[in-house]
Enzyme design. Sequence first.
Site: not given
Length: 515
Positions: A247, A326, A410, A414, A443, A447
């Site tokens: 993701c 990572h 802002h 994720h 919502h 995802n």
Amino acid sequence: MNQGAVATANGGSGAGSVGVQIQQSRRLPDFLQSVNLKYVKLGYHYLISNLLTLCFIPLIAAISIEASQMNLDDLRQLWLHLQYNLVSIIICSAILVFGLTVFVMTRPRPVYLVDYSCYRAPDHLKAPYGSFLEHSRLTGDFDESSLEFQRKILERSGLGEETYVPQAMHNIPPTPSMAAAREEAEDVMYGALDILFRNTNVNPKDIGILVVNCSLFNPTPSLSAMIVNKYKLRGNIRSFNLGGMGCSAGVIAVDLAKDLLQVHRNTYAVVVSTENITQNWYFGNKKSMLIPNCLFRVGGSAVLLSNKSKDRKRAKYKLIHVVRTHKGADDKAFRCVYQEQDAAGKTGVSLSKDLMAIAGGALKTNITTLGPLVLPISEQLLFFTTLLVKKLFNASVKPYIPDFKLAFDHFCIHAGGRAVIDELEKNLQLLPIHVEASRMTLHRFGNTSSSSIWYELAYIEAKGRIRNRHRVWQIAFGSGFKCNSAVWQALRNVKPSSNGPWEDCIDNYPVKLST
């Protein structure tokens, strides 16, 4: 009515009583009770951040006073002094010109985000809770325990009733074929790209760099080749297809495009981020592999980047930083999001119970690297001082958590799940409005993997909250395990582009979520 007035009205207390009341009213207020400490901290931040400027003010004042006292004779003497040191002046000038030339030639080229688009699936692909659970029951692949588990996950997930699943999952029985997976990929990628090219008036043949990321669907020819074929892109295009990177791959794709734009002058780069659900739906009963079924939904984004100086005027944002972390060297981190087969031979993605702890460790590493790049000097000094005291004196000093609200206006976190957003809100000490975009994206769209951070940015734009020079922090987590950040700065007051994902529903948000 004040205390003095009360004493006088009561009478019988006499002048002495009134004097006591007046004396009390002259005491200084308790600042710890009356002053909002966040403003004290804000003032400290402004003071330290402008410390260098404040130090230069006396120097500039002294030079100005000295210059104002010079007469014509003083100026003539200065000119004669310079004439006798002509060689020194020429050498200094040459060094200065050489230094400026090297600086201009070697500095990173600015990367501008001209515009971006997010795919919104048609209404007939919506998957309300009831339909989702009924379809799961009708497939015959799930036992009662698994169906009940999925129901509980959905109730706690933060997903709404209007998320989308691909057509193959609406069929009874489901039809997760290669053809259906290609159709989903085409609908999402081409849908986002059509909007992007229409909004920017960019000819697809002008695209010099193409980066596509999709973790779980990597056909031959590749997804990037499908786009080249669809839009008849030029033959010398630099195209890349990133797979299996989870993701957070959207930020990785932006980073790759940024590096390529440093090498190839005067060109456009397109980054397409998506995930494919059709062939990656899990039809078994292993609980840890059922969670992705409940969270992942159809979505994708297309981003147009440019290194052309002329595009600065119309671009929305400028890329400031990309920081990648990572944790793949650690075995637990490597296996915490893992595609595998269960005991019955059914393929799915398993989520480890250690996922949140591992994500927290990756986040800590990432923000430790990012902090010095973005935090004001006031926050860095506070953090360093606290750390120094703790190390030198072994004191039980509570670690100072930098206030990232001073660095960013802002936040696009994720939308991996409700727990992820909750933890980041808590650990970064954010306010509800800072995570509103993430919660509402989860919502409304679920995802959507690597593209979720773009739906979130679109939400903030649709709310009209982004002003010139505002900074946006996009942060994403992915398998491997990775935590990646991208920092953008608005180049103007940003308005939402046409055909945005929130165009006809933004007034309905934010919605109140069940606890």
